[in-house]
Write a protein that holds these residues in place. Structure first.
Motif, PDB file in Angstrom:
ATOM      1  N   ALA A 178       0.833  -1.202   0.000  1.00  0.00           N
ATOM      2  CA  ALA A 178       0.000   0.000   0.000  1.00  0.00           C
ATOM      3  C   ALA A 178       0.862   1.244   0.000  1.00  0.00           C
ATOM      4  O   ALA A 178       2.006   1.235   0.448  1.00  0.00           O
ATOM      5  CB  ALA A 178      -0.914  -0.001   1.226  1.00  0.00           C
ATOM      6  N   SER A 179       0.282   2.322  -0.495  1.00  0.00           N
ATOM      7  CA  SER A 179       0.980   3.610  -0.499  1.00  0.00           C
ATOM      8  C   SER A 179       0.973   4.213   0.904  1.00  0.00           C
ATOM      9  O   SER A 179       0.209   3.795   1.783  1.00  0.00           O
ATOM     10  CB  SER A 179       0.311   4.557  -1.499  1.00  0.00           C
ATOM     11  OG  SER A 179      -1.037   4.760  -1.138  1.00  0.00           O
ATOM     12  N   ASP A 180       1.818   5.213   1.087  1.00  0.00           N
ATOM     13  CA  ASP A 180       1.962   5.802   2.417  1.00  0.00           C
ATOM     14  C   ASP A 180       0.695   6.492   2.899  1.00  0.00           C
ATOM     15  O   ASP A 180       0.491   6.655   4.096  1.00  0.00           O
ATOM     16  CB  ASP A 180       3.163   6.746   2.481  1.00  0.00           C
ATOM     17  CG  ASP A 180       3.172   7.802   1.394  1.00  0.00           C
ATOM     18  OD1 ASP A 180       2.375   7.718   0.447  1.00  0.00           O
ATOM     19  OD2 ASP A 180       4.000   8.724   1.481  1.00  0.00           O
ATOM     20  N   GLY A 181      -0.205   6.867   2.007  1.00  0.00           N
ATOM     21  CA  GLY A 181      -1.469   7.468   2.425  1.00  0.00           C
ATOM     22  C   GLY A 181      -2.321   6.517   3.248  1.00  0.00           C
ATOM     23  O   GLY A 181      -3.135   6.937   4.066  1.00  0.00           O
ATOM     24  N   ILE A 182      -2.118   5.236   3.080  1.00  0.00           N
ATOM     25  CA  ILE A 182      -2.810   4.231   3.890  1.00  0.00           C
ATOM     26  C   ILE A 182      -2.149   4.138   5.261  1.00  0.00           C
ATOM     27  O   ILE A 182      -2.794   4.228   6.299  1.00  0.00           O
ATOM     28  CB  ILE A 182      -2.790   2.844   3.192  1.00  0.00           C
ATOM     29  CG1 ILE A 182      -3.465   2.884   1.821  1.00  0.00           C
ATOM     30  CG2 ILE A 182      -3.385   1.773   4.096  1.00  0.00           C
ATOM     31  CD1 ILE A 182      -4.947   3.131   1.825  1.00  0.00           C
ATOM     32  N   PHE A 183      -0.807   4.004   5.259  1.00  0.00           N
ATOM     33  CA  PHE A 183      -0.086   3.808   6.510  1.00  0.00           C
ATOM     34  C   PHE A 183       0.042   5.091   7.330  1.00  0.00           C
ATOM     35  O   PHE A 183       0.396   5.027   8.510  1.00  0.00           O
ATOM     36  CB  PHE A 183       1.292   3.203   6.231  1.00  0.00           C
ATOM     37  CG  PHE A 183       1.201   1.767   5.774  1.00  0.00           C
ATOM     38  CD1 PHE A 183       0.958   0.753   6.674  1.00  0.00           C
ATOM     39  CD2 PHE A 183       1.342   1.443   4.442  1.00  0.00           C
ATOM     40  CE1 PHE A 183       0.860  -0.568   6.269  1.00  0.00           C
ATOM     41  CE2 PHE A 183       1.249   0.126   4.017  1.00  0.00           C
ATOM     42  CZ  PHE A 183       1.007  -0.879   4.932  1.00  0.00           C
ATOM     43  N   ALA A 191      -9.176   4.570   5.075  1.00  0.00           N
ATOM     44  CA  ALA A 191      -8.099   5.570   5.107  1.00  0.00           C
ATOM     45  C   ALA A 191      -8.651   6.956   4.790  1.00  0.00           C
ATOM     46  O   ALA A 191      -8.297   7.944   5.444  1.00  0.00           O
ATOM     47  CB  ALA A 191      -6.996   5.192   4.120  1.00  0.00           C
ATOM     48  N   LEU A 192      -9.525   7.045   3.808  1.00  0.00           N
ATOM     49  CA  LEU A 192     -10.121   8.338   3.456  1.00  0.00           C
ATOM     50  C   LEU A 192     -11.024   8.851   4.568  1.00  0.00           C
ATOM     51  O   LEU A 192     -11.026  10.047   4.884  1.00  0.00           O
ATOM     52  CB  LEU A 192     -10.887   8.223   2.135  1.00  0.00           C
ATOM     53  CG  LEU A 192     -10.014   7.947   0.901  1.00  0.00           C
ATOM     54  CD1 LEU A 192     -10.889   7.677  -0.319  1.00  0.00           C
ATOM     55  CD2 LEU A 192      -9.043   9.087   0.649  1.00  0.00           C
ATOM     56  N   GLU A 201     -10.792  -2.032  -1.540  1.00  0.00           N
ATOM     57  CA  GLU A 201     -11.679  -0.858  -1.493  1.00  0.00           C
ATOM     58  C   GLU A 201     -12.008  -0.481  -0.054  1.00  0.00           C
ATOM     59  O   GLU A 201     -12.037   0.711   0.284  1.00  0.00           O
ATOM     60  CB  GLU A 201     -12.967  -1.139  -2.260  1.00  0.00           C
ATOM     61  CG  GLU A 201     -12.779  -1.192  -3.762  1.00  0.00           C
ATOM     62  CD  GLU A 201     -14.027  -1.680  -4.505  1.00  0.00           C
ATOM     63  OE1 GLU A 201     -15.055  -1.998  -3.858  1.00  0.00           O
ATOM     64  OE2 GLU A 201     -13.963  -1.746  -5.745  1.00  0.00           O
ATOM     65  N   ASN A 202     -12.240  -1.472   0.797  1.00  0.00           N
ATOM     66  CA  ASN A 202     -12.562  -1.179   2.199  1.00  0.00           C
ATOM     67  C   ASN A 202     -11.391  -0.530   2.930  1.00  0.00           C
ATOM     68  O   ASN A 202     -11.586   0.361   3.754  1.00  0.00           O
ATOM     69  CB  ASN A 202     -13.024  -2.445   2.915  1.00  0.00           C
ATOM     70  CG  ASN A 202     -14.416  -2.866   2.488  1.00  0.00           C
ATOM     71  OD1 ASN A 202     -15.173  -2.083   1.893  1.00  0.00           O
ATOM     72  ND2 ASN A 202     -14.770  -4.104   2.769  1.00  0.00           N
TER      73      ASN A 202
END
Length: 127
Positions: A52-57, A103-104, A97-98
């Motif tokens: 995953a990208s850092d926006g998730i972590f 994250a959003l 997607e979940n």
């Protein structure tokens, strides 16, 4: 999450404003040298690999992400129904997607990308 491997990635390798001092950046803040981890996939212990990208972590840790993935699998997999490649693909897509939605919802403002690769243990669980 002991049965998953999660790896953060970055998309800002060439971000000039992030690197050049005249734009307020730091030269080595984001580098194109990958973080490499070696591990042996143990089919008794590992169920999936999540990249995953850092926006998730930035907004979730490994345990929370793992719970989202497993809860999706448990909710979506119907008992007694044979799991086909198409169904597995849809389950992985739904789990990804979940993770992104969560994250959003938690306020991530960075790139939010997720890739899940299932291993035999997860496929056996779903069957």
């Amino acid at each position: 999450v002991s049965d998953a491997r999660l790896i953060a990635i970055s998309r800002a390798f060439g971000d000039i404003e992030c690197k050049l001092p005249q734009f307020g950046g730091k030269p080595k803040v984001v580098i194109a040298e990958p973080e490499i981890r070696h591990f042996k996939i143990d089919k008794e212990s590992h169920s999936f690999l999540l990249i995953a990208s850092d926006g998730i972590f930035d907004v979730m840790d490994e345990k929370e992400i793992g719970r989202i993935v497993w809860n999706t699998f448990k909710r979506e997999a119907k008992e007694g129904v044979s799991i086909s490649a198409v169904t597995i693909d849809k389950l992985v897509q739904k789990a990804s997607e979940n993770v992104i939605k969560k994250a959003l919802m938690k306020g991530s403002t960075d790139n939010v990308s997720v890739l899940i690769i299932l291993f035999e243990k997860a496929i056996n669980f779903l069957n």
